[in-house]
Design a protein around this motif. Structure first.
Motif, PDB file in Angstrom:
ATOM      1  N   PRO A 199       0.835  -1.202   0.000  1.00  0.00           N
ATOM      2  CA  PRO A 199       0.000   0.000   0.000  1.00  0.00           C
ATOM      3  C   PRO A 199       0.868   1.249   0.000  1.00  0.00           C
ATOM      4  N   THR A 200       0.240   2.400  -0.044  1.00  0.00           N
ATOM      5  CA  THR A 200       0.907   3.644   0.325  1.00  0.00           C
ATOM      6  C   THR A 200       0.169   4.228   1.522  1.00  0.00           C
ATOM      7  N   LEU A 235      12.663  -3.512  -6.383  1.00  0.00           N
ATOM      8  CA  LEU A 235      11.326  -3.534  -5.791  1.00  0.00           C
ATOM      9  C   LEU A 235      11.118  -2.229  -5.034  1.00  0.00           C
ATOM     10  N   VAL A 236      10.088  -1.483  -5.408  1.00  0.00           N
ATOM     11  CA  VAL A 236       9.718  -0.261  -4.688  1.00  0.00           C
ATOM     12  C   VAL A 236       8.519  -0.619  -3.822  1.00  0.00           C
ATOM     13  N   SER A 237       8.739  -0.677  -2.517  1.00  0.00           N
ATOM     14  CA  SER A 237       7.733  -1.202  -1.598  1.00  0.00           C
ATOM     15  C   SER A 237       7.180  -0.118  -0.697  1.00  0.00           C
ATOM     16  N   GLY A 238       5.846  -0.100  -0.594  1.00  0.00           N
ATOM     17  CA  GLY A 238       5.201   0.710   0.414  1.00  0.00           C
ATOM     18  C   GLY A 238       5.339   0.044   1.775  1.00  0.00           C
ATOM     19  N   PRO A 239       4.701   0.585   2.807  1.00  0.00           N
ATOM     20  CA  PRO A 239       4.838   0.039   4.160  1.00  0.00           C
ATOM     21  C   PRO A 239       4.174  -1.337   4.277  1.00  0.00           C
ATOM     22  N   VAL A 240       4.963  -2.364   4.519  1.00  0.00           N
ATOM     23  CA  VAL A 240       4.449  -3.724   4.673  1.00  0.00           C
ATOM     24  C   VAL A 240       5.093  -4.351   5.910  1.00  0.00           C
ATOM     25  N   THR A 241       4.553  -5.476   6.326  1.00  0.00           N
ATOM     26  CA  THR A 241       5.096  -6.177   7.494  1.00  0.00           C
ATOM     27  C   THR A 241       5.804  -7.463   7.104  1.00  0.00           C
ATOM     28  N   ILE A 242       5.982  -7.705   5.809  1.00  0.00           N
ATOM     29  CA  ILE A 242       6.674  -8.905   5.357  1.00  0.00           C
ATOM     30  C   ILE A 242       8.118  -8.566   5.012  1.00  0.00           C
ATOM     31  N   ALA A 243       8.974  -9.599   4.977  1.00  0.00           N
ATOM     32  CA  ALA A 243      10.402  -9.389   4.743  1.00  0.00           C
ATOM     33  C   ALA A 243      10.671  -9.020   3.286  1.00  0.00           C
ATOM     34  N   SER A 265      12.962   7.211 -11.386  1.00  0.00           N
ATOM     35  CA  SER A 265      14.424   7.341 -11.299  1.00  0.00           C
ATOM     36  C   SER A 265      15.139   6.094 -11.782  1.00  0.00           C
ATOM     37  N   ARG A 266      14.415   4.968 -11.882  1.00  0.00           N
ATOM     38  CA  ARG A 266      15.036   3.714 -12.307  1.00  0.00           C
ATOM     39  C   ARG A 266      14.716   3.347 -13.751  1.00  0.00           C
ATOM     40  N   LEU A 267      14.106   4.251 -14.491  1.00  0.00           N
ATOM     41  CA  LEU A 267      13.937   4.074 -15.927  1.00  0.00           C
ATOM     42  C   LEU A 267      15.186   4.590 -16.636  1.00  0.00           C
ATOM     43  N   PRO A 268      15.549   4.004 -17.775  1.00  0.00           N
ATOM     44  CA  PRO A 268      14.838   2.955 -18.508  1.00  0.00           C
ATOM     45  C   PRO A 268      15.017   1.570 -17.882  1.00  0.00           C
ATOM     46  N   ALA A 269      14.061   0.701 -18.165  1.00  0.00           N
ATOM     47  CA  ALA A 269      14.098  -0.692 -17.738  1.00  0.00           C
ATOM     48  C   ALA A 269      13.394  -1.525 -18.800  1.00  0.00           C
ATOM     49  N   ASP A 270      13.592  -2.826 -18.754  1.00  0.00           N
ATOM     50  CA  ASP A 270      12.943  -3.713 -19.722  1.00  0.00           C
ATOM     51  C   ASP A 270      11.528  -4.085 -19.301  1.00  0.00           C
ATOM     52  N   ILE A 271      11.299  -4.155 -17.985  1.00  0.00           N
ATOM     53  CA  ILE A 271      10.037  -4.678 -17.451  1.00  0.00           C
ATOM     54  C   ILE A 271       9.559  -3.768 -16.330  1.00  0.00           C
ATOM     55  N   ALA A 272       8.265  -3.468 -16.323  1.00  0.00           N
ATOM     56  CA  ALA A 272       7.652  -2.771 -15.190  1.00  0.00           C
ATOM     57  C   ALA A 272       6.388  -3.527 -14.805  1.00  0.00           C
ATOM     58  N   VAL A 273       6.297  -3.920 -13.544  1.00  0.00           N
ATOM     59  CA  VAL A 273       5.109  -4.603 -13.032  1.00  0.00           C
ATOM     60  C   VAL A 273       4.605  -3.782 -11.853  1.00  0.00           C
ATOM     61  N   MET A 274       3.522  -3.059 -12.078  1.00  0.00           N
ATOM     62  CA  MET A 274       3.003  -2.137 -11.076  1.00  0.00           C
ATOM     63  C   MET A 274       1.905  -2.829 -10.274  1.00  0.00           C
ATOM     64  N   VAL A 275       2.304  -3.439  -9.162  1.00  0.00           N
ATOM     65  CA  VAL A 275       1.389  -4.227  -8.342  1.00  0.00           C
ATOM     66  C   VAL A 275       0.838  -3.418  -7.168  1.00  0.00           C
ATOM     67  N   ALA A 276       1.549  -2.407  -6.731  1.00  0.00           N
ATOM     68  CA  ALA A 276       1.190  -1.679  -5.517  1.00  0.00           C
ATOM     69  C   ALA A 276      -0.236  -1.129  -5.581  1.00  0.00           C
TER      70      ALA A 276
END
Length: 403
Positions: A199-200, A235-243, A265-276
């Motif tokens: 989440p954010t 991996l750009v992670s919002g606040p989570v309680t998992i490792a 800031s991490r573009l360019p890249a080959d793959i983007a998976v926006m799950v958040a």
């Protein structure tokens, strides 16, 4: 299993974290590996060779100048007759010896004589880990091709001290060993990937925020799956309680704007998976002090403003990745909303799932998804989130291979 039949030499050096090596031996053997332990003199001050030998079902090697063990040049045999050497815990002293090529006892001699992969699990006081000498030694060992797992942040054995220096947990070390010994094809080797997860939290005041129930499990699993196929993953992670997943670079953020900036800031890249599950809105101006409740008065209305649309930004960016995947968490009209999102956001693929409370998907361990592309919809069966991640990672690899 990756470790089935593998021969692992486990070097246990002298730190309080040596007690974790007992569990590590058990975890390695559970996965079919054989374990031959080497213990330094310091390690024997924390755990006994008797305990290590009982759990490993193996002779425990402790001395370089052992008449029995050295009859057939035992240290060379230990160094070569294995698939992997794991050092857990690895003290600052042992890493200094390794970095400088010293060989004055059994462990350091075996390490100097080996031509096998070496996995290092450091453990020490945070100030020792942060010391310039340790940093130089770690950089030298990494440049020499050694792999590292940890250290982690947390409470130290000495009371009241926290920081980076805790040895990685045994299961994390096992996972790192599996990756090193995994000889499966790496179809995403040389590819870069960005994954968002969790989440954010959008602040209302210093103690309150707008959020959602996302656990981050699906995003973290996808980052790990892409890494297993050889991708260089951030991996750009919002606040989570998992490792944090092993084998990826994790950037921790709180707010949607921070997540957007970290992704761009991490573009360019080959793959983007926006799950958040990014919060759609934030408070236009969060309060600097806690908003106080006033008896008999209604709360002041919150003025909301729209958060940045990270998926749309990436999907239309001048450095757009070759594959852009978005997630659509819906409670109704799943396919229609997913198709609209695919078109509006500039994605190649939308993974749509029903997160109505009765499904248990939001915050749970399983997922039921539909894959929506410009040519149609594919329903996947009910799967664990790890299985969804593996399928999606392989699908991405196949698409890039056919591009």
């Amino acid at each position: 299993m990756t470790l089935a039949g593998k021969r692992i030499v486990l070097i246990i050096s002298g730190g309080i974290a040596a007690y974790k090596s007992l569990d590590l031996v058990r975890r390695l053997r559970e996965r079919g590996a054989s374990v031959r332990p080497i213990m330094t003199r310091g390690a024997q001050e924390f755990v006994t060779p008797l305990a290590v030998g009982a759990l490993s079902a193996s002779h425990v090697y402790t001395e370089l100048f052992s008449r029995e063990d050295e009859q057939d040049v035992g240290h060379i045999r230990l160094a070569r007759d294995c698939d992997l050497i794991v050092i857990a815990p690895a003290t600052a002293d042992l890493m200094a010896k390794m970095a400088n090529g010293l060989a004055d006892e059994l462990a350091s001699t075996v390490l100097l004589a080996t031509d096998r992969p070496v996995l290092v699990a450091p453990a020490m006081n945070p100030k020792m880990w942060a010391h310039p000498a340790t940093k130089r030694n770690v950089a030298t060992l990494a440049a020499d091709g050694l792999s590292f797992v940890g250290p982690m942040a947390g409470e130290m054995a000495e009371g009241g001290e926290r920081g980076v220096g805790r040895m990685a947990e045994p299961l994390d070390i096992v996972a790192a060993a599996e990756r090193l010994l995994d000889d499966a094809p790496k179809p995403l080797a040389g590819r870069t990937a960005i994954v968002t997860s969790g989440p954010t939290h959008e602040p209302i005041d210093p103690v309150r925020y707008i959020a959602n129930r996302s656990s981050g499990r699906q995003g973290h699993a996808i980052a790990a799956a892409l890494a297993r196929l050889g991708a260089d993953v951030t991996l750009v992670s919002g606040p989570v309680t998992i490792a944090d997943p092993q084998g990826v670079v994790t950037v921790h953020v709180e707010r949607a704007e921070e997540m957007r900036d970290a992704v761009i800031s991490r573009l360019p890249a080959d793959i983007a998976v926006m799950v958040a599950a990014v919060a759609d809105w934030r408070v236009a101006a969060s309060a600097e002090q806690k908003i106080k409740k006033k008896p008999g008065e209604a709360p002041a209305p919150l003025q909301l403003t729209e958060n940045p649309d990270i998926l749309k930004t990436v999907g239309h960016h001048e450095h757009r990745p070759k594959i852009v995947v978005g997630f659509a968490a819906e409670t109704e009209n799943l396919e229609d909303n997913g198709r609209a999102k695919l078109e509006r956001k500039g994605a190649d693929l939308i993974v749509a799932n029903d997160v109505s409370p009765e499904t248990g998907i939001m915050g749970g361990t399983r997922n039921s998804v539909k894959l929506i592309t410009k040519v149609g919809v594919e329903q996947w069966p009910d799967l664990s989130k790890d299985e969804v991640a593996d399928r999606l990672a392989q699908l991405i690899a196949d698409r890039l291979a056919g591009a």
